[in-house]
Design a protein around this motif. Structure first.
Motif, short mmCIF file in Angstrom:
data_model
loop_
_atom_site.label_atom_id
_atom_site.label_comp_id
_atom_site.label_asym_id
_atom_site.label_seq_id
_atom_site.Cartn_x
_atom_site.Cartn_y
_atom_site.Cartn_z
N ASP A 448 47.84 2.88 -21.78
CA ASP A 448 48.17 3.70 -22.95
C ASP A 448 47.76 5.17 -22.79
O ASP A 448 47.77 5.92 -23.76
CB ASP A 448 47.51 3.12 -24.20
CG ASP A 448 45.99 3.14 -24.14
OD1 ASP A 448 45.45 3.42 -23.04
OD2 ASP A 448 45.35 2.90 -25.17
N LYS A 449 47.40 5.59 -21.58
CA LYS A 449 47.02 6.98 -21.35
C LYS A 449 47.44 7.36 -19.94
O LYS A 449 47.01 6.74 -18.97
CB LYS A 449 45.51 7.18 -21.52
CG LYS A 449 45.07 8.62 -21.36
CD LYS A 449 43.57 8.76 -21.61
CE LYS A 449 43.13 10.21 -21.47
NZ LYS A 449 41.67 10.38 -21.70
N ARG A 450 48.26 8.40 -19.83
CA ARG A 450 48.80 8.78 -18.52
C ARG A 450 47.70 9.21 -17.57
O ARG A 450 46.83 9.99 -17.91
CB ARG A 450 49.81 9.92 -18.66
CG ARG A 450 50.52 10.25 -17.35
CD ARG A 450 51.47 11.40 -17.52
NE ARG A 450 50.78 12.69 -17.50
CZ ARG A 450 51.40 13.87 -17.52
NH1 ARG A 450 52.72 13.91 -17.61
NH2 ARG A 450 50.70 14.98 -17.50
N LYS A 455 53.97 9.57 -14.30
CA LYS A 455 54.57 10.59 -15.15
C LYS A 455 54.40 10.26 -16.62
O LYS A 455 54.35 11.16 -17.46
CB LYS A 455 56.05 10.75 -14.81
CG LYS A 455 56.31 11.24 -13.39
CD LYS A 455 57.80 11.34 -13.10
CE LYS A 455 58.06 11.80 -11.68
NZ LYS A 455 59.52 11.85 -11.38
N THR A 456 54.36 8.96 -16.96
CA THR A 456 54.21 8.54 -18.36
C THR A 456 53.31 7.32 -18.42
O THR A 456 53.18 6.57 -17.44
CB THR A 456 55.57 8.17 -18.99
OG1 THR A 456 56.10 7.01 -18.32
CG2 THR A 456 56.57 9.33 -18.87
N ASP A 457 52.68 7.10 -19.58
CA ASP A 457 51.87 5.90 -19.74
C ASP A 457 52.74 4.64 -19.78
O ASP A 457 52.27 3.54 -19.49
CB ASP A 457 50.99 6.00 -20.99
CG ASP A 457 51.80 6.33 -22.24
OD1 ASP A 457 53.04 6.36 -22.17
OD2 ASP A 457 51.18 6.56 -23.29
N LYS A 458 54.02 4.82 -20.11
CA LYS A 458 54.93 3.68 -20.12
C LYS A 458 55.06 3.07 -18.72
O LYS A 458 55.10 1.84 -18.56
CB LYS A 458 56.31 4.11 -20.63
CG LYS A 458 57.33 2.97 -20.69
CD LYS A 458 58.69 3.47 -21.17
CE LYS A 458 59.72 2.35 -21.16
NZ LYS A 458 61.06 2.83 -21.59
N GLU A 459 55.09 3.93 -17.70
CA GLU A 459 55.15 3.43 -16.33
C GLU A 459 53.93 2.58 -16.00
O GLU A 459 54.03 1.56 -15.31
CB GLU A 459 55.26 4.60 -15.35
CG GLU A 459 56.56 5.37 -15.42
CD GLU A 459 56.59 6.52 -14.43
OE1 GLU A 459 55.59 6.69 -13.69
OE2 GLU A 459 57.58 7.26 -14.40
N GLN A 460 52.77 3.00 -16.49
CA GLN A 460 51.55 2.24 -16.22
C GLN A 460 51.58 0.90 -16.95
O GLN A 460 51.18 -0.13 -16.38
CB GLN A 460 50.34 3.06 -16.66
CG GLN A 460 50.15 4.30 -15.82
CD GLN A 460 49.16 5.28 -16.41
OE1 GLN A 460 49.46 6.45 -16.56
NE2 GLN A 460 47.98 4.83 -16.76
N PRO A 510 54.75 16.91 -12.31
CA PRO A 510 55.26 16.67 -13.67
C PRO A 510 55.90 17.92 -14.28
O PRO A 510 55.52 19.06 -13.95
CB PRO A 510 54.01 16.25 -14.46
CG PRO A 510 53.08 15.72 -13.42
CD PRO A 510 53.33 16.53 -12.19
N ASP A 512 55.59 19.23 -17.11
CA ASP A 512 54.77 20.04 -18.00
C ASP A 512 53.78 20.93 -17.24
O ASP A 512 52.97 21.62 -17.84
CB ASP A 512 54.02 19.17 -19.00
CG ASP A 512 53.13 18.14 -18.32
OD1 ASP A 512 53.27 17.93 -17.10
OD2 ASP A 512 52.29 17.54 -19.02
#
Length: 520
Positions: A448-450, A455-460, A510, A512
């Motif tokens: 839940d934390k990149r 690149k995103t916490d979703k990938e984790q 990334p 950003d």
């Protein structure tokens, strides 16, 4: 008499040296305590220097696995930095990554006596009281300057050696002790492959300063550095790094100029305007130049010493890698000795006895102004967080990483979150959790934390589910942190370990990154 001893030059040098060490070391240890120092780069250097401490090569699994280097790859194939072997004795005393933090602070602090001597040479023609105050202020500004505090905040890097060695080369040059100049230049070439360009630029400075004097030794030294520095860089990049398993052209970030150095040179000869286009194709690049020289009130531009900064600045300004454009990383500490020395030299000339009173007043205003800006900039970057208790405590997610790491047995093979990796390097075989499963016994990550390099916490979170569906069992979970253990031999889709034919890859930066001068 006691007061005179207390305020003597040696005592003031010792106090300023201790201040520099204490502040930079405290910032580094604060990063460790708050779990904000990652495997990239502290963990990498910890593994490498530990290799030297055991009389082996500086091998780092964190670096080699993540970037897909073949087996046997050492950090000498990444950057040519054999000087790091000098830190090995620290591990014989304390086998811990924090040894590097302490070692870096000691090296930074070693620059305080050097910058004070540089000020002494520069202000030799000024009134004694002015020279004394200039030396004190130079030591204070150097030791608490924002570039060193930023470098301390990001952990450890080769800059630990580059900073004092650059100062040693500049100071010994002013003293006309050219044997030590050559030694410092040699060590700089062994600190990082591109520092030979800085050495070559200093050779040009020596030639310019001795061209109308009888200082033949200075001219010979200057010519030797001008030729030898770039040759050393070319040899390291072309032969030494590939010989240690490095990939030729791996760090070529100048695609707008050409596919490699030779191609870029041909393109520039055909169209020199490409250089201007590459230097100003992003808003952050001119802002970086404005910050570096504007905060020093343009003083360095009036000294030939500033030529030493040109190669390092060009590397960053012409680069297409956004990580090179901000001041939030260690790169400015490489420039700090050069820019500060150049500014001191200019102020020393303006303060010479016999100059008009208006010039002396102007020199005082410029010196105090530049010093004030450097020290004020250091306040939010490193000094204020030191006195905030909350800055020393890890956030819930990072604290959970520490607790989970304690559950992993010594000697285990681990894929670990970047932030916890340095705490596992001394007792486990650890690699980074990244875009490729490595099939290790334990996986310690967050959902839940990149974390770098995702690149995103979703990938984790997707990685966790993939592992749970293919032979891993959850042992522990708290505050978004998950510790998994491999229960069988079932292969994980995409699982891969770098082999003899592995082709090294670079990270994708990334989107950003590269939009803020003060953020990494």
């Amino acid at each position: 008499m006691a007061a005179a001893v207390l305020l003597g030059p040696a005592r003031r040098t010792a106090l300023l040296t201790a201040l520099c060490f204490t502040v930079t070391c405290a910032i580094g240890l604060q990063g460790w305590t708050s779990v904000s120092l990652g495997g990239f780069d502290l963990g990498i250097f910890d593994q490498g220097v530990r290799g030297y401490a055991h009389f082996g090569l500086p091998v780092s699994t964190l670096k080699s696995f993540h970037h897909e280097f073949p087996p046997g790859f050492s950090l000498l194939g990444d950057h040519f930095s054999p000087v790091l072997a000098l830190l090995a004795p620290l591990y014989w005393i304390w086998d811990d990554p924090r040894s590097l933090i302490i070692g870096q602070s000691l090296l930074f602090a070693a620059g305080v006596p050097l910058i004070r001597r540089i000020a002494g040479y520069a202000f030799a023609g000024a009134e004694p009281r002015t020279a004394r105050r200039a030396a004190d202020l130079a030591g204070l500004v150097y030791g608490l300057g924002w570039p060193l505090l930023v470098a301390a905040r990001v952990g450890f890097h080769e800059v630990a050696f580059a900073v004092p060695l650059t100062l040693l080369m500049l100071e010994r040059g002013l003293a006309r002790r050219y044997g030590t100049v050559l030694l410092a230049a040699l060590l700089l070439c062994c600190t990082k492959e591109d520092l030979g360009l800085l050495v070559g630029a200093y050779g040009l400075v020596l030639l310019l300063r001795t061209r109308r004097t009888d200082d033949r030794a200075g001219r010979r030294t200057g010519l030797g550095l001008l030729l030898g520095g770039p040759v050393a860089s070319a040899a390291a990049i072309t032969w030494l790094i590939p010989a240690m398993g490095g990939e030729p052209g791996y760090y070529w970030n100048y695609g707008s100029l050409g596919t490699d150095g030779g191609d870029a040179l041909r393109n520039l000869l055909h169209d020199p305007f490409l250089l201007v286009q590459a230097a100003f194709d992003q808003p952050l690049k001119p802002l970086l130049l404005l910050w570096l020289f504007g905060t020093m009130l343009l003083l360095p531009l009036r000294s030939a010493t500033v030529l030493c900064a040109v190669p390092l600045l060009a590397e960053r300004i012409l680069s297409s890698n956004p990580n090179h454009w901000s001041i939030a990383r260690h790169y400015d500490s490489l420039l700090w000795p050069v820019l500060l020395t150049a500014a001191i030299e200019v102020l020393g000339r303006l303060s010479a006895t016999g100059r008009p009173e208006r010039s002396l007043r102007r020199a005082r205003r410029l010196g105090l102004g530049a010093a004030g800006i450097a020290l004020v900039a250091a306040v939010p970057i490193g000094l204020v967080p030191l006195v905030l208790p909350s800055s020393w405590a890890p956030k819930p997610s990072e604290a959970a990483l520490v607790r989970a790491a304690a559950l992993i047995p010594d000697g285990a093979s681990v894929e670990a979150d970047n932030q916890i990796a340095p705490r596992l390097t001394a007792r486990t075989d650890v690699v980074l959790v990244d875009g490729t499963p490595r099939g290790r016994e334990y996986v310690l990550t967050r959902g839940d934390k990149r974390s770098f390099p995702f690149k995103t916490d979703k990938e984790q979170a997707e990685r966790i589910q993939l592992l749970l569906a293919h032979g891993y069992r959850q042992l522990w979970a708290e505050d978004g942190v998950v510790l998994l253990h491999r229960e069988g031999d079932e292969p994980v889709p995409g699982e891969h370990v770098p082999g003899p034919g592995s082709k090294p890859v670079q990270d994708e930066v990334p989107t950003d990154v590269g939009h803020n001068l003060f953020r990494g």
